[in-house]
Design a protein around this motif. Structure first.
Motif, mmCIF file in Angstrom:
data_model
loop_
_atom_site.group_PDB
_atom_site.id
_atom_site.type_symbol
_atom_site.label_atom_id
_atom_site.label_comp_id
_atom_site.label_asym_id
_atom_site.label_seq_id
_atom_site.Cartn_x
_atom_site.Cartn_y
_atom_site.Cartn_z
ATOM 1 N N PRO A 3 0.199 -1.073 -0.077
ATOM 2 C CA PRO A 3 -0.114 0.276 -0.152
ATOM 3 C C PRO A 3 0.547 1.156 0.192
ATOM 4 O O PRO A 3 0.081 2.083 -0.229
ATOM 5 N N ARG A 4 2.105 1.401 0.449
ATOM 6 C CA ARG A 4 2.850 2.356 0.705
ATOM 7 C C ARG A 4 3.757 3.205 -0.683
ATOM 8 O O ARG A 4 3.479 3.968 -0.911
ATOM 9 N N MET A 5 3.541 1.257 -1.884
ATOM 10 C CA MET A 5 4.433 1.419 -3.109
ATOM 11 C C MET A 5 3.049 1.396 -4.405
ATOM 12 O O MET A 5 4.793 2.412 -4.982
ATOM 13 N N TYR A 6 2.356 1.050 -3.748
ATOM 14 C CA TYR A 6 1.155 1.403 -5.209
ATOM 15 C C TYR A 6 0.047 1.856 -4.728
ATOM 16 O O TYR A 6 -1.030 0.879 -4.879
ATOM 17 N N LYS A 7 -0.282 2.768 -5.409
ATOM 18 C CA LYS A 7 -0.865 3.820 -5.146
ATOM 19 C C LYS A 7 -2.355 3.645 -5.701
ATOM 20 O O LYS A 7 -2.010 3.698 -7.022
ATOM 21 N N GLY A 8 -2.933 3.293 -6.157
ATOM 22 C CA GLY A 8 -4.312 3.097 -6.491
ATOM 23 C C GLY A 8 -4.403 1.536 -7.553
ATOM 24 O O GLY A 8 -4.697 1.696 -8.244
ATOM 25 N N LEU A 9 -3.805 0.342 -7.146
ATOM 26 C CA LEU A 9 -3.454 -0.346 -7.022
ATOM 27 C C LEU A 9 -4.388 -1.585 -7.774
ATOM 28 O O LEU A 9 -5.593 -1.313 -6.553
ATOM 29 N N ASP A 10 -4.977 -2.089 -8.504
ATOM 30 C CA ASP A 10 -6.191 -3.050 -8.942
ATOM 31 C C ASP A 10 -5.899 -4.076 -7.814
ATOM 32 O O ASP A 10 -4.591 -4.745 -7.727
ATOM 33 N N PRO A 11 -7.271 -4.152 -6.402
ATOM 34 C CA PRO A 11 -6.662 -5.231 -5.385
ATOM 35 C C PRO A 11 -6.910 -6.658 -5.623
ATOM 36 O O PRO A 11 -5.606 -7.568 -4.898
ATOM 37 N N ARG A 12 -6.932 -7.301 -7.439
ATOM 38 C CA ARG A 12 -6.334 -8.134 -7.661
ATOM 39 C C ARG A 12 -4.913 -8.323 -8.709
ATOM 40 O O ARG A 12 -4.412 -9.253 -8.577
ATOM 41 N N LEU A 13 -4.596 -7.228 -8.197
ATOM 42 C CA LEU A 13 -2.847 -7.408 -8.202
ATOM 43 C C LEU A 13 -2.266 -7.580 -7.221
ATOM 44 O O LEU A 13 -0.596 -7.057 -7.574
ATOM 45 N N ALA A 14 -2.946 -7.195 -6.186
ATOM 46 C CA ALA A 14 -1.856 -6.736 -4.567
ATOM 47 C C ALA A 14 -1.041 -8.292 -4.552
ATOM 48 O O ALA A 14 0.169 -8.141 -4.285
ATOM 49 N N GLY A 15 -1.423 -9.621 -5.396
ATOM 50 C CA GLY A 15 -0.106 -10.634 -4.638
ATOM 51 C C GLY A 15 0.717 -10.466 -5.413
ATOM 52 O O GLY A 15 1.911 -10.756 -4.930
ATOM 53 N N ALA A 16 0.741 -9.960 -6.915
ATOM 54 C CA ALA A 16 1.535 -10.399 -7.698
ATOM 55 C C ALA A 16 2.708 -8.640 -7.350
ATOM 56 O O ALA A 16 3.916 -9.209 -7.359
ATOM 57 N N ALA A 17 2.142 -7.937 -7.006
ATOM 58 C CA ALA A 17 2.912 -6.291 -6.291
ATOM 59 C C ALA A 17 3.384 -7.030 -5.387
ATOM 60 O O ALA A 17 4.936 -6.243 -5.073
ATOM 61 N N GLU A 18 3.125 -7.951 -4.481
ATOM 62 C CA GLU A 18 3.557 -8.446 -2.880
ATOM 63 C C GLU A 18 5.039 -9.067 -3.312
ATOM 64 O O GLU A 18 6.461 -9.294 -2.929
ATOM 65 N N MET A 19 4.589 -9.870 -4.265
ATOM 66 C CA MET A 19 5.945 -10.977 -5.098
ATOM 67 C C MET A 19 6.913 -9.980 -5.206
ATOM 68 O O MET A 19 8.387 -10.098 -5.991
ATOM 69 N N SER A 20 6.570 -9.397 -6.529
ATOM 70 C CA SER A 20 8.154 -8.148 -6.603
ATOM 71 C C SER A 20 8.304 -7.718 -6.155
ATOM 72 O O SER A 20 9.926 -7.531 -6.487
#
Length: 290
Positions: free
Chosen positions: A249-266
């Motif tokens: 949440p601190r790095m990806y503002k306005g992120l599609d919730p469906r992509l939160a897992g992918a962002a965490e893995m990145s």
């Protein structure tokens, strides 16, 4: 990450991109595949190659057989073995008698968030291409370019006659590539970006999204973007211990919730790379600065 273009998309239609390259879009759109996987047909005469045959979907297989139109398939070539890229290789080989050539087989138990990111367990190549090896046909030469990072077995294929590079999932114009540990490796991914930046390719044809007409400019921007993410993680780490999920949440503002897992893995991929370089530490799932 760009949104998809307005429908209708050219699913199942043969699009001629240049004299030696045609494209057929598979019917598998998703937040991770954009409008779907793009299969490329290389060659203008009676002996061709098929790159990234895509998912094992009867509709896509029928579209590919129609596009091949009775020509001899010299090789079915896979950039890597995620399930949206290689599963159609086996049925297409059975339909055409063509060998499966390209990346090495790889099977891992994927614990990541992407349904399409688990590895294709049916992939059995007849020949694995090493960096610099290739395939030829009438008027075309495809050379393998080893680009690990998105997966450890990822290859791009260079069409020597036209200066085109088929980039699979390594470089795409609509989104940065997802790097999912343990097989995905951020350090290897960055090294592969540097490798492509040093090449003179004229155009990129990715497996998802539009062709890239300014390859080196895009790659330079992608390298800069990843370095910015890395610096952002180091700065946040200096503020105290965090889990990988805490960064999202601190790095990806306005992120599609469906992509939160992918962002965490990145984020995790960046953290693992920083750990190897002595710039981050961890205790179980909690990360700290050096």
């Amino acid at each position: 990450m760009a949104g998809p273009p307005p429908k209708p998309w050219p699913t199942g239609t043969v699009e001629q991109l240049e004299p030696l390259v045609a494209r057929v879009l598979a019917p598998n759109p998703s937040p991770y595949t954009y409008t779907g996987t793009q299969t490329y047909i290389v060659g203008a005469e009676d002996r061709i190659a098929v790159i990234d045959p895509g998912p094992d979907d009867p509709r896509h297989l029928a579209a590919l057989v129609d596009a091949i139109g009775g020509r001899t398939v010299a090789a079915i070539m896979c950039t890597h073995t995620h399930r949206d890229h290689s599963p159609a290789a086996k049925p297409l080989a059975e339909a055409t008698g063509a060998p499966i050539v390209g990346c090495a087989p790889l099977v891992l138990d994927d614990s990541g968030p992407r349904a399409d990111a688990s590895f294709d367990r049916t992939y059995e190549p007849d020949r694995v291409l090493l960096d610099g090896e290739g395939m030829t046909g009438p008027g075309w030469t495809l050379t393998a370019v080893h680009t690990p990072g998105h997966t450890s077995n990822h290859l791009c294929f260079a069409l020597e006659e036209s200066g085109a590079l088929f980039t699979g999932d390594h470089v795409m114009g609509w989104s940065t590539s997802v790097v999912v540990p343990p097989d995905g490796d951020m350090g290897a991914y960055m090294a592969s970006l540097d490798k492509l930046y040093g090449r003179p390719d004229r155009v990129y044809y990715p497996a998802h999204g539009a062709q890239v007409d300014n390859p080196r400019q895009l790659v330079r921007g992608m390298i800069g973007h990843r370095r910015q993410r890395e610096n952002q993680i180091v700065r946040i780490l200096s503020e105290g211990p965090l889990t990988a999920a805490d960064f999202v949440p601190r790095m990806y503002k306005g992120l599609d919730p469906r992509l939160a897992g992918a962002a965490e893995m990145s984020v995790t991929a960046h953290l693992l790379d920083l750990e190897r370089r002595g710039l981050a530490g961890r205790s179980r799932d909690v990360w700290t600065g050096p």
